[in-house]
Scaffold this motif. Structure first.
Motif, PDB file in Angstrom:
ATOM      1  N   LEU A   1      95.423  52.106  44.449  1.00 61.38           N
ATOM      2  CA  LEU A   1      96.043  51.005  45.192  1.00 61.38           C
ATOM      3  C   LEU A   1      95.991  51.283  46.690  1.00 61.38           C
ATOM      4  CD1 LEU A   1      97.802  48.383  45.254  1.00 61.38           C
ATOM      5  CD2 LEU A   1      99.793  49.895  45.222  1.00 61.38           C
ATOM      6  N   THR A   2      96.223  52.540  47.065  1.00 59.90           N
ATOM      7  CA  THR A   2      96.158  52.937  48.466  1.00 59.90           C
ATOM      8  C   THR A   2      94.990  53.893  48.659  1.00 59.90           C
ATOM      9  OG1 THR A   2      97.684  54.782  48.093  1.00 59.90           O
ATOM     10  CG2 THR A   2      98.637  52.679  48.754  1.00 59.90           C
ATOM     11  N   LEU A   3      94.384  53.852  49.843  1.00 60.97           N
ATOM     12  CA  LEU A   3      93.191  54.651  50.087  1.00 60.97           C
ATOM     13  C   LEU A   3      93.169  55.118  51.536  1.00 60.97           C
ATOM     14  CD1 LEU A   3      90.527  55.561  48.648  1.00 60.97           C
ATOM     15  CD2 LEU A   3      89.457  53.535  49.630  1.00 60.97           C
ATOM     16  N   ARG A   4      92.907  56.405  51.716  1.00 55.19           N
ATOM     17  CA  ARG A   4      92.642  56.972  53.040  1.00 55.19           C
ATOM     18  C   ARG A   4      91.332  57.732  52.932  1.00 55.19           C
ATOM     19  NH1 ARG A   4      97.035  60.727  54.764  1.00 55.19           N
ATOM     20  NH2 ARG A   4      95.737  62.326  53.824  1.00 55.19           N
ATOM     21  N   ARG A   5      90.342  57.312  53.693  1.00 58.50           N
ATOM     22  CA  ARG A   5      88.987  57.800  53.484  1.00 58.50           C
ATOM     23  C   ARG A   5      88.658  59.079  54.253  1.00 58.50           C
ATOM     24  NH1 ARG A   5      85.864  53.562  51.068  1.00 58.50           N
ATOM     25  NH2 ARG A   5      86.987  51.589  51.097  1.00 58.50           N
ATOM     26  N   SER A   6      89.500  59.468  55.205  1.00 64.05           N
ATOM     27  CA  SER A   6      89.183  60.662  55.991  1.00 64.05           C
ATOM     28  C   SER A   6      90.456  61.351  56.438  1.00 64.05           C
ATOM     29  CB  SER A   6      88.337  60.290  57.215  1.00 64.05           C
ATOM     30  OG  SER A   6      89.073  59.483  58.108  1.00 64.05           O
ATOM     31  N   LEU A   7      90.320  62.618  56.813  1.00 62.96           N
ATOM     32  CA  LEU A   7      91.474  63.408  57.243  1.00 62.96           C
ATOM     33  C   LEU A   7      92.181  62.785  58.435  1.00 62.96           C
ATOM     34  CD1 LEU A   7      90.358  67.145  56.999  1.00 62.96           C
ATOM     35  CD2 LEU A   7      92.413  66.148  56.009  1.00 62.96           C
ATOM     36  N   ASP A   8      91.408  62.244  59.362  1.00 63.14           N
ATOM     37  CA  ASP A   8      92.000  61.682  60.573  1.00 63.14           C
ATOM     38  C   ASP A   8      92.097  60.158  60.517  1.00 63.14           C
ATOM     39  OD1 ASP A   8      89.325  61.190  60.660  1.00 63.14           O
ATOM     40  OD2 ASP A   8      88.989  61.936  62.692  1.00 63.14           O
ATOM     41  N   GLY A   9      91.863  59.595  59.345  1.00 60.58           N
ATOM     42  CA  GLY A   9      91.906  58.144  59.212  1.00 60.58           C
ATOM     43  C   GLY A   9      93.283  57.638  58.832  1.00 60.58           C
ATOM     44  N   ALA A  10      93.443  56.335  58.929  1.00 62.56           N
ATOM     45  CA  ALA A  10      94.706  55.698  58.563  1.00 62.56           C
ATOM     46  C   ALA A  10      94.631  55.226  57.116  1.00 62.56           C
ATOM     47  CB  ALA A  10      94.986  54.511  59.489  1.00 62.56           C
ATOM     48  N   GLU A  11      95.787  55.158  56.498  1.00 63.93           N
ATOM     49  CA  GLU A  11      95.868  54.588  55.154  1.00 63.93           C
ATOM     50  C   GLU A  11      95.543  53.104  55.237  1.00 63.93           C
ATOM     51  OE1 GLU A  11      99.389  53.849  51.881  1.00 63.93           O
ATOM     52  OE2 GLU A  11      99.425  55.705  53.072  1.00 63.93           O
ATOM     53  N   GLU A  12      94.620  52.647  54.389  1.00 63.89           N
ATOM     54  CA  GLU A  12      94.209  51.255  54.438  1.00 63.89           C
ATOM     55  C   GLU A  12      95.350  50.349  53.989  1.00 63.89           C
ATOM     56  OE1 GLU A  12      90.521  50.885  52.320  1.00 63.89           O
ATOM     57  OE2 GLU A  12      89.542  52.403  53.552  1.00 63.89           O
ATOM     58  N   PRO A  13      95.552  49.212  54.666  1.00 63.26           N
ATOM     59  CA  PRO A  13      96.681  48.338  54.322  1.00 63.26           C
ATOM     60  C   PRO A  13      96.546  47.780  52.913  1.00 63.26           C
ATOM     61  CG  PRO A  13      95.183  47.259  55.856  1.00 63.26           C
ATOM     62  CD  PRO A  13      94.735  48.688  55.766  1.00 63.26           C
TER      63      PRO A  13
ATOM     64  N   HIS B   1     109.623  55.427  42.403  1.00 66.46           N
ATOM     65  CA  HIS B   1     109.238  54.174  43.033  1.00 66.46           C
ATOM     66  C   HIS B   1     107.907  54.317  43.757  1.00 66.46           C
ATOM     67  CE1 HIS B   1     113.114  52.240  42.294  1.00 66.46           C
ATOM     68  NE2 HIS B   1     113.654  53.429  42.540  1.00 66.46           N
ATOM     69  N   LYS B   2     107.083  53.269  43.646  1.00 69.32           N
ATOM     70  CA  LYS B   2     105.797  53.231  44.327  1.00 69.32           C
ATOM     71  C   LYS B   2     105.681  51.926  45.118  1.00 69.32           C
ATOM     72  CE  LYS B   2     103.496  56.317  41.096  1.00 69.32           C
ATOM     73  NZ  LYS B   2     102.278  56.593  40.310  1.00 69.32           N
ATOM     74  N   LYS B   3     104.579  51.799  45.871  1.00 74.00           N
ATOM     75  CA  LYS B   3     104.437  50.620  46.727  1.00 74.00           C
ATOM     76  C   LYS B   3     104.388  49.328  45.925  1.00 74.00           C
ATOM     77  CE  LYS B   3     102.286  52.550  50.883  1.00 74.00           C
ATOM     78  NZ  LYS B   3     102.531  53.963  50.565  1.00 74.00           N
ATOM     79  N   ALA B   4     103.796  49.382  44.745  1.00 72.55           N
ATOM     80  CA  ALA B   4     103.682  48.176  43.932  1.00 72.55           C
ATOM     81  C   ALA B   4     103.880  48.526  42.461  1.00 72.55           C
ATOM     82  CB  ALA B   4     102.330  47.513  44.141  1.00 72.55           C
ATOM     83  N   GLY B   5     104.996  49.158  42.178  1.00 72.25           N
ATOM     84  CA  GLY B   5     105.280  49.533  40.806  1.00 72.25           C
ATOM     85  C   GLY B   5     106.339  50.600  40.721  1.00 72.25           C
ATOM     86  N   LEU B   6     106.520  51.124  39.523  1.00 77.14           N
ATOM     87  CA  LEU B   6     107.446  52.228  39.318  1.00 77.14           C
ATOM     88  C   LEU B   6     107.053  52.970  38.048  1.00 77.14           C
ATOM     89  CD1 LEU B   6     109.541  51.383  36.811  1.00 77.14           C
ATOM     90  CD2 LEU B   6     110.645  50.083  38.614  1.00 77.14           C
ATOM     91  N   VAL B   7     107.603  54.183  37.907  1.00 76.17           N
ATOM     92  CA  VAL B   7     107.355  55.020  36.739  1.00 76.17           C
ATOM     93  C   VAL B   7     108.690  55.470  36.181  1.00 76.17           C
ATOM     94  CG1 VAL B   7     106.144  57.029  35.817  1.00 76.17           C
ATOM     95  CG2 VAL B   7     105.268  55.885  37.873  1.00 76.17           C
ATOM     96  N   LEU B   8     108.857  55.342  34.873  1.00 75.35           N
ATOM     97  CA  LEU B   8     110.018  55.878  34.178  1.00 75.35           C
ATOM     98  C   LEU B   8     109.603  57.176  33.492  1.00 75.35           C
ATOM     99  CD1 LEU B   8     111.546  52.640  32.605  1.00 75.35           C
ATOM    100  CD2 LEU B   8     112.392  53.912  34.584  1.00 75.35           C
ATOM    101  N   HIS B   9     110.188  58.287  33.922  1.00 79.30           N
ATOM    102  CA  HIS B   9     109.856  59.606  33.393  1.00 79.30           C
ATOM    103  C   HIS B   9     110.890  60.030  32.344  1.00 79.30           C
ATOM    104  CE1 HIS B   9     106.764  60.616  36.431  1.00 79.30           C
ATOM    105  NE2 HIS B   9     107.505  59.906  37.259  1.00 79.30           N
ATOM    106  N   TYR B  10     110.402  60.568  31.216  1.00 73.87           N
ATOM    107  CA  TYR B  10     111.324  61.007  30.156  1.00 73.87           C
ATOM    108  C   TYR B  10     110.922  62.369  29.577  1.00 73.87           C
ATOM    109  CZ  TYR B  10     107.580  58.899  27.336  1.00 73.87           C
ATOM    110  OH  TYR B  10     106.354  58.572  26.785  1.00 73.87           O
ATOM    111  N   ARG B  11     110.291  63.215  30.379  1.00 76.80           N
ATOM    112  CA  ARG B  11     109.815  64.512  29.889  1.00 76.80           C
ATOM    113  C   ARG B  11     110.941  65.337  29.277  1.00 76.80           C
ATOM    114  NH1 ARG B  11     105.520  67.570  29.938  1.00 76.80           N
ATOM    115  NH2 ARG B  11     104.391  65.865  30.903  1.00 76.80           N
ATOM    116  N   ALA B  12     112.108  65.310  29.896  1.00 71.71           N
ATOM    117  CA  ALA B  12     113.226  66.110  29.386  1.00 71.71           C
ATOM    118  C   ALA B  12     114.102  65.342  28.403  1.00 71.71           C
ATOM    119  CB  ALA B  12     114.082  66.616  30.551  1.00 71.71           C
ATOM    120  N   CYS B  13     113.676  64.138  28.053  1.00 75.46           N
ATOM    121  CA  CYS B  13     114.454  63.297  27.137  1.00 75.46           C
ATOM    122  C   CYS B  13     113.501  62.446  26.307  1.00 75.46           C
ATOM    123  CB  CYS B  13     115.418  62.417  27.944  1.00 75.46           C
ATOM    124  SG  CYS B  13     116.530  61.388  26.958  1.00 75.46           S
ATOM    125  N   PRO B  14     112.774  63.054  25.363  1.00 72.99           N
ATOM    126  CA  PRO B  14     111.739  62.320  24.610  1.00 72.99           C
ATOM    127  C   PRO B  14     112.256  61.096  23.866  1.00 72.99           C
ATOM    128  CG  PRO B  14     111.549  64.697  24.263  1.00 72.99           C
ATOM    129  CD  PRO B  14     112.832  64.469  24.998  1.00 72.99           C
TER     130      PRO B  14
END
Length: 247
Positions: free
Chosen positions: A91-103, A131-144
C-alpha cells in the motif's frame, strides 16, 4: 573471485542469482526476524545488520523489504539499511533511502469497526489491535481461542462491501484494502532502478508472501517460502550470511 554461474548454489538451500545480477526483496517478520509475541518485541539476530549492509553494497543497492508493517517500523528496526521499503503489503512505497514515501489514496476504515475491534480485544486477554493507514490487524498469538471470534467479527463488518478484504496471517486476522498485495509491490519495485534489469529473489514465510513469490517467478526470478524451502527463518538468515561471505 571465480566467475559466477548463472545461479549460485550454496552449501545448503535453494539457488540464488549471482549477487551482481540479483535484486533482493525480503519479508521482515518470520524471515529476517523470528515471530515474537507482539510486533514491537521482535529482536534482530546478531550479525544481521552487517549481512544486510554488505548485501546491499554487493547488489548495487537492489535490496528492499516487502512487509506488512508500516514503513516507519522498518526504519526503526533497520535504520538506513534497505534501499527501498514496500509497507503494508505494498500500500505504501518508498523506492530509495533518500526518497519520500509515495502518497497513498485510501478509503478510511469505518470508525465503528475500529471501536468494535478495541471492544473485542478487551474481551480476550493478551490480544491486540494493530492500526495501519488503511486497515488493521487483530493479533491473537497468546490467545488462540480468539481466532474464530475475531474472524467472525471481521467477516460481519466486511459483509456487503467490496472495498476491504480479510486476510489470514500467522495468529492474526488482517483487514486491508482490496487488491493490495506483495506481488504488486514486487512488480512496482522491479520496474525502476536499481532493481530494473536484475533477477528478483524474494523470500517470505506467510500466506501473504505467496503473491510476492509468484511475482518474482513471473519476472524470471526466484521466490522461496519458509519452511517449504528453508526449514526456519534462522536457517534462511544463515544461508544469506553464507551467500554474502562467498559472493
Amino acid at each position: 573471485m571465480t566467475t559466477p554461474s548463472p545461479t549460485a548454489s550454496l552449501s545448503s538451500g535453494p539457488v540464488a542469482p549471482p549477487v551482481e545480477r540479483a535484486a533482493f526483496l525480503l519479508d521482515f517478520d518470520g524471515t529476517l526476524v523470528d515471530i515474537a509475541p507482539t510486533p514491537a518485541s521482535v529482536k534482530l539476530e546478531p550479525g544481521l545488520t552487517d549481512t544486510l549492509l554488505r548485501l546491499r553494497d554487493l547488489c548495487g543497492g537492489a535490496l528492499a523489504i516487502v512487509t506488512g508493517r508500516p514503513i516507519e517500523q522498518i526504519d526503526h528496526f533497520l535504520p538506513g539499511i534497505p534501499t527501498a521499503v514496500a509497507g503494508e503489503h505494498g500500500l505504501t512505497l518508498r523506492r530509495s533511502l533518500d526518497g519520500a514515501e509515495e502518497p497513498v489514496t485510501a478509503a478510511p476504515l469505518p470508525r465503528d469497526w475500529i471501536d468494535e475491534a478495541h471492544t473485542l480485544i478487551g474481551r480476550h486477554p493478551d490480544t491486540s489491535v494493530e492500526h495501519k493507514k488503511a486497515g488493521l490487524v487483530l493479533h491473537y498469538r497468546a490467545c488462540p481461542e480468539a481466532e474464530e471470534p475475531f474472524r467472525h467479527a471481521i467477516e460481519t463488518w466486511l459483509s456487503g462491501q467490496d472495498v476491504f478484504e480479510i486476510h489470514p496471517s500467522k495468529m492474526a486476522w488482517e483487514i486491508r484494502l482490496a487488491g493490495i498485495h506483495k506481488g504488486k509491490a514486487v512488480e512496482a519495485l522491479m520496474a525502476q532502478p536499481p532493481f530494473a534489469g536484475r533477477v528478483p529473489f524474494f523470500v517470505g514465510d506467510d500466506v501473504t508472501d505467496r503473491d510476492g513469490i509468484s511475482a518474482a517467478r513471473a519476472l524470471g526470478g526466484m521466490g522461496y517460502l519458509i519452511p517449504d524451502d528453508f526449514p526456519t527463518a534462522h536457517a534462511f538468515r544463515s544461508w544469506l550470511a553464507h551467500y554474502v561471505e562467498t559472493a
